[in-house]
Write an enzyme that holds these catalytic residues in place. Structure first.
Site, PDB file in Angstrom:
ATOM      1  CB  THR A  40      -1.838   5.491  -1.818  1.00 33.59           C
ATOM      2  OG1 THR A  40      -1.957   4.077  -1.769  1.00 33.59           O
ATOM      3  CG2 THR A  40      -2.842   6.091  -0.889  1.00 33.59           C
ATOM      4  CB  THR A  41       0.461   2.566  -5.657  1.00 40.33           C
ATOM      5  OG1 THR A  41       0.248   1.899  -4.420  1.00 40.33           O
ATOM      6  CG2 THR A  41       1.783   2.131  -6.221  1.00 40.33           C
ATOM      7  CG  ASP A  77      -1.716   1.211   1.414  1.00 46.15           C
ATOM      8  OD1 ASP A  77      -2.140   1.719   0.368  1.00 46.15           O
ATOM      9  OD2 ASP A  77      -1.941   1.661   2.537  1.00 46.15           O
ATOM     10  CG  ASP A  87      -6.661   0.721   0.183  1.00 40.97           C
ATOM     11  OD1 ASP A  87      -6.703   1.520   1.113  1.00 40.97           O
ATOM     12  OD2 ASP A  87      -5.651   0.525  -0.503  1.00 40.97           O
TER      13      ASP A  87
END
Length: 544
Positions: A96-97, A63, A395
């Protein structure tokens, strides 16, 4: 005019100042370095990162936000890159990545223009224009409407989110948990939708068992046992009272001195204390509850009275747990026992029981009629696995929540990036504007890279597919993250919520703009052990 003048020192001696092109290029390098750390964590074939924290604990995750939270960086530009992963996580919970990879690529795209001596503001203007166009296209022709009542479609979207994570193997279970939890906590009052996952969907992690045993409880679970061994541990259809006051004798706020003359006075004092506790218990017993939860303590005497009346008491609950129980069984939290009335009693729960899992006791208030709060029970082999599962589940929960709040979808697997890139290219604006179009291609390229496909061949074929797309509707060709082949996302059923994509693009481009704006870095360190008194503001900053 003034010959032979000494150079004036404006900045103090231990202050370092860098300015101009050098700084801009360094910022770009820093952004790229952070993006490179995260790059392999994108897509279904993502690798895990193992991080050691200063305390010697380990974190294993893919994550983006969790990785960057653990990394300590020196460069100020890199710090702001880490900040955007956190923003993305708080705002939409997923992506987020992608946001880090995209922001790094946006910066890299600006590098050649800076070397051609183009002024940063020109680049920034082009980036802004490109972002506006992308957002407009996304909201109109690149996204499709979703029917929230169509459970199968909702499950597909959440599954696409979960598929890139560690719990991808148990994706069906994770999807079911996420959708059930979000459905439970969704509150629709007077046309206002509220989905508060953070407060009302609590994730409880219990080591042991396997991930398959995880579930969403139709109610609440707390890590507590009954206060007295003889109290009932299994009650069907309990009447529940929630208190916010202690069931013990109140101590004086300030110091109190009591003068005792005869020994009967002392006995009278003890008697008053007992009477107080008895009165409090009588107030509770009057509404005939089966279960009493209180956030404060319960004295031995109160336990005795409650036990005689056949009431089970549980003490020292967290405020948050108390709020969840209130939402689940329909009780009202009461601050004074005198004010207890029949309507404060919660009768919505079907079952109260205390179970022993592992070597701890857990209290379950389940089978609620219409719970508006729930507990997600996670099981797993070890703490690390549980932590990672919880992050992934958060998530999934956020994705499900975004869908309920804004039911629009875009194609996943890099398809929407490719489509947006094509639209920008067709505008035929030269310069930095087209650079944004190329930067967007980093997402499908990274997906292809991470599963070991031939990147150049895959991207060329994908570009051709999008360029030759003439039919109506969205061109949904993208990269299959498992095999690296080009597939139609309509067939593969990989969709992402529009809210996540919009936030990703906005954050990535805004960050690139922010970092390109910087042309001066002044870093001064206060001399340690200096005799000069530091002003409080400077000291506060030093401690942060």
């Amino acid at each position: 005019m003034f010959g032979g003048q000494q150079p004036i020192l404006v900045l103090s001696q231990n202050t370092k100042r860098e300015s101009g092109r050098k700084v801009q290029l360094e910022n770009i390098q820093a952004g790229k370095a952070i993006a490179d750390v995260i790059r392999t964590c994108l897509g279904p074939q993502a690798m895990l990162k193992m991080l050691m924290d200063p305390m010697g604990g380990i974190v294993m995750t893919n994550d983006g936000n969790a990785i960057l939270r653990e990394i300590t960086v020196q460069h100020p530009a890199a710090k702001s890159m880490i900040e955007i992963a956190r923003t993305q996580d708080e705002e939409v919970g997923d992506g987020t990545t992608s946001v880090i990879v995209l922001a790094g690529e946006m910066l890299a795209a600006a590098e050649p223009f800076l070397q051609q001596q183009i002024h940063p503001t020109v680049i920034i203007r082009a980036y802004r224009e490109a972002l506006e166009d992308i957002v407009n296209h996304l909201q109109s022709d690149l996204s499709v409407q979703l029917d929230v009542k169509d459970k199968a479609k909702m499950a597909e979207v959440v599954k696409a989110c979960v598929g890139t994570k560690f719990i991808g193997k148990w994706s069906d279970l994770a999807v079911k948990i996420a959708l059930d939890a979000v459905e439970t906590v969704t509150l629709n009052e007077n046309g206002r939708l509220e989905v508060d996952i953070k407060r009302y969907a609590k994730v409880e992690k219990i080591p042991g068992g396997s991930i398959d045993e995880s579930c969403v409880l139709k109610g609440v679970m707390i890590n507590k046992d009954v206060t007295h061994a003889k109290m009932r541990r299994y009650i069907e259809n309990p009447r529940i009272v929630l208190l916010d006051c202690s069931l013990e004798y109140k101590k004086g706020e300030s110091q109190t001195n009591v003068e005792i003359i005869g020994e009967q006075d002392f006995t009278r004092m003890l008697q008053i204390e007992e009477e107080f506790v008895q009165r409090v218990c009588a107030d509770i017993i009057a509404v005939k509850p089966d279960l009493v939860f209180t956030e404060k303590g319960v004295s031995d005497l109160a336990q005795h009275y409650l036990l005689k009346a056949g009431i089970t008491a549980i003490r020292r609950l967290r405020k948050t747990d108390n709020l969840r129980i209130a939402r689940a069984c329909g009780a009202t939290i009461v601050n004074r026992t005198e004010e207890l009335t029949e309507k404060d009693v919660g009768t919505g729960a079907g079952l109260f029981e205390v179970k022993k899992i592992g070597d701890e006791y857990f209290t379950f208030v389940t089978q609620c009629k219409d719970p508006k709060a729930c507990t997600i029970l996670l099981r797993g082999a070890s703490k690390d696995i549980l932590n990672e599962t919880e992050r992934n589940l958060q998530d999934a929960l956020h994705v499900a929540r975004n869908l309920v709040l804004e039911p629009r979808l875009v194609a996943g697997g890099g398809a929407v990036e490719m489509a947006a890139s094509q639209l920008l290219t067709r505008k035929q604006v030269k310069g930095p504007y087209t650079a944004v179009a190329h930067a967007l291609e980093i997402i499908p390229r990274t997906l292809a890279q991470n599963c070991g496909a031939n990147t150049i061949r895959a991207l060329t074929a994908l570009r051709a597919k999008h360029a030759s797309h003439k039919a109506a509707g969205v061109c949904a060709w993208g990269i299959d993250g498992e095999s690296g082949e080009i597939v139609d996302m309509n067939v593969k059923n990989i969709w992402e919520p529009l809210a996540v994509k919009l936030q990703t693009y906005k954050t990535a481009v805004e960050t690139a703009i922010l970092l390109l704006r910087i042309d001066d870095i002044v870093s001064g360190s206060k001399k340690r052990g200096g005799n000069e008194p530091t002003n409080p503001a400077a000291m506060a900053q030093g401690h942060e």
